[in-house]
Design a protein around this motif. Structure first.
Motif, PDB file in Angstrom:
ATOM      1  N   PRO A 114      -1.574   5.310  -5.629  1.00  0.00           N
ATOM      2  CA  PRO A 114      -2.979   4.971  -5.368  1.00  0.00           C
ATOM      3  C   PRO A 114      -3.634   6.003  -4.453  1.00  0.00           C
ATOM      4  N   GLU A 115      -4.927   6.222  -4.676  1.00  0.00           N
ATOM      5  CA  GLU A 115      -5.673   7.143  -3.815  1.00  0.00           C
ATOM      6  C   GLU A 115      -5.897   6.537  -2.433  1.00  0.00           C
ATOM      7  N   GLU A 116      -6.013   5.225  -2.375  1.00  0.00           N
ATOM      8  CA  GLU A 116      -6.181   4.532  -1.113  1.00  0.00           C
ATOM      9  C   GLU A 116      -5.117   3.449  -0.998  1.00  0.00           C
ATOM     10  N   PRO A 117      -4.707   3.113   0.235  1.00  0.00           N
ATOM     11  CA  PRO A 117      -3.707   2.046   0.416  1.00  0.00           C
ATOM     12  C   PRO A 117      -4.186   0.731  -0.186  1.00  0.00           C
ATOM     13  N   ASP A 118      -3.258  -0.002  -0.777  1.00  0.00           N
ATOM     14  CA  ASP A 118      -3.553  -1.319  -1.313  1.00  0.00           C
ATOM     15  C   ASP A 118      -3.594  -2.312  -0.147  1.00  0.00           C
ATOM     16  N   ARG A 119      -4.784  -2.811   0.143  1.00  0.00           N
ATOM     17  CA  ARG A 119      -4.944  -3.692   1.299  1.00  0.00           C
ATOM     18  C   ARG A 119      -4.892  -5.164   0.889  1.00  0.00           C
ATOM     19  N   ASN A 159       1.708   0.023   0.607  1.00  0.00           N
ATOM     20  CA  ASN A 159       0.460   0.699   0.204  1.00  0.00           C
ATOM     21  C   ASN A 159       0.372   0.845  -1.313  1.00  0.00           C
TER      22      ASN A 159
END
Length: 233
Positions: free
Chosen positions: A61-66, A212
């Motif tokens: 993922p480009e951003e962490p999985d929140r 993430n």
């Protein structure tokens, strides 16, 4: 064709010379069931993958999985009984006093099936006297998520489904020193297992990781087949 002709056809096509073939069986139904050489497991590739092509690379993922952690991979698991075991965080390798921002959380995803050998077309005398080879195969992804990512446990069961006549367990340790994102084959042949086998209990577990993002260990090509080979040979 007559019953005798169906019996002769089964014997010739499956090379069953020397195997017990009682006259009381419906040999037409046995032939149509094609129990020898056929994969008895349902839905052997729930992820839609083949061992003939490399496993897909992880989708980073480009951003962490929140969002909340995931523990079950995507796929159509029709035909399988599934279960999830979420494992506690492993902090054994962290030095005392070190600050930890996040740790991966692992889970085992278990899938199992029970094969009724008689319902699949095999007969008592073949299983008890001839004892054909029962062949197990499976492929799992070298995901390198952890040193232990795959387990297999197969049991040959009696008619009561609880008496274990023979069993085989696999729990490999992965080499994490080099990146080798490949399919790994696991196989076993049950032979000379003795009389009374009526069921095959197939269960494998694959480890997933969440940090993430969700990272599963995939599998494909699971199979339970019976070969027209006398197991005592």
């Amino acid at each position: 064709m007559s019953a005798a002709e169906w019996k002769e056809r089964c014997e010739a096509e499956w090379s069953l010379q020397g195997a017990p073939m009682p006259d009381g069986l419906d040999w037409k139904s046995v032939y149509e069931a094609r129990p020898l050489g056929r994969n008895f497991l349902k839905n052997p590739a729930p992820h839609g993958l083949s061992a003939e092509t490399p496993p897909p690379e992880p989708d980073l993922p480009e951003e962490p999985d929140r969002g909340p952690p995931r523990f079950q991979p995507d796929g159509d698991f029709t035909g399988w009984t599934t279960d999830i075991e979420v494992l506690p965080y492993d902090s054994s390798g962290i030095p005392a006093g070190a600050m930890v921002c996040a740790l991966p959380q692992y889970s085992w995803f278990s899938m199992e099936q029970i094969v009724d050998l008689k319902a699949e077309g095999l007969w008592d005398e073949l299983l008890d006297e001839f004892q054909p080879e029962i062949v197990i195969k499976d492929w799992y992804e070298e995901s390198q998520l952890h040193k232990s990512i795959y387990q297999l446990h197969v049991k040959l069961l009696a008619a009561d489904k609880s008496t274990v006549i023979s069993e085989h367990t696999v729990s490999p340790t992965e080499d994490l020193s080099e990146y080798s994102h490949i399919w790994k084959e696991v196989s076993h042949v049950f032979s000379s297992y003795g009389p009374g086998v009526r069921y095959v209990h197939f269960v494998h577990r694959l480890k997933n990781s969440f940090l993430n993002g969700f990272y599963p260990t995939l599998f494909t090509g699971s199979s339970v087949t019976v070969r027209a080979v006398k197991s005592s040979q």
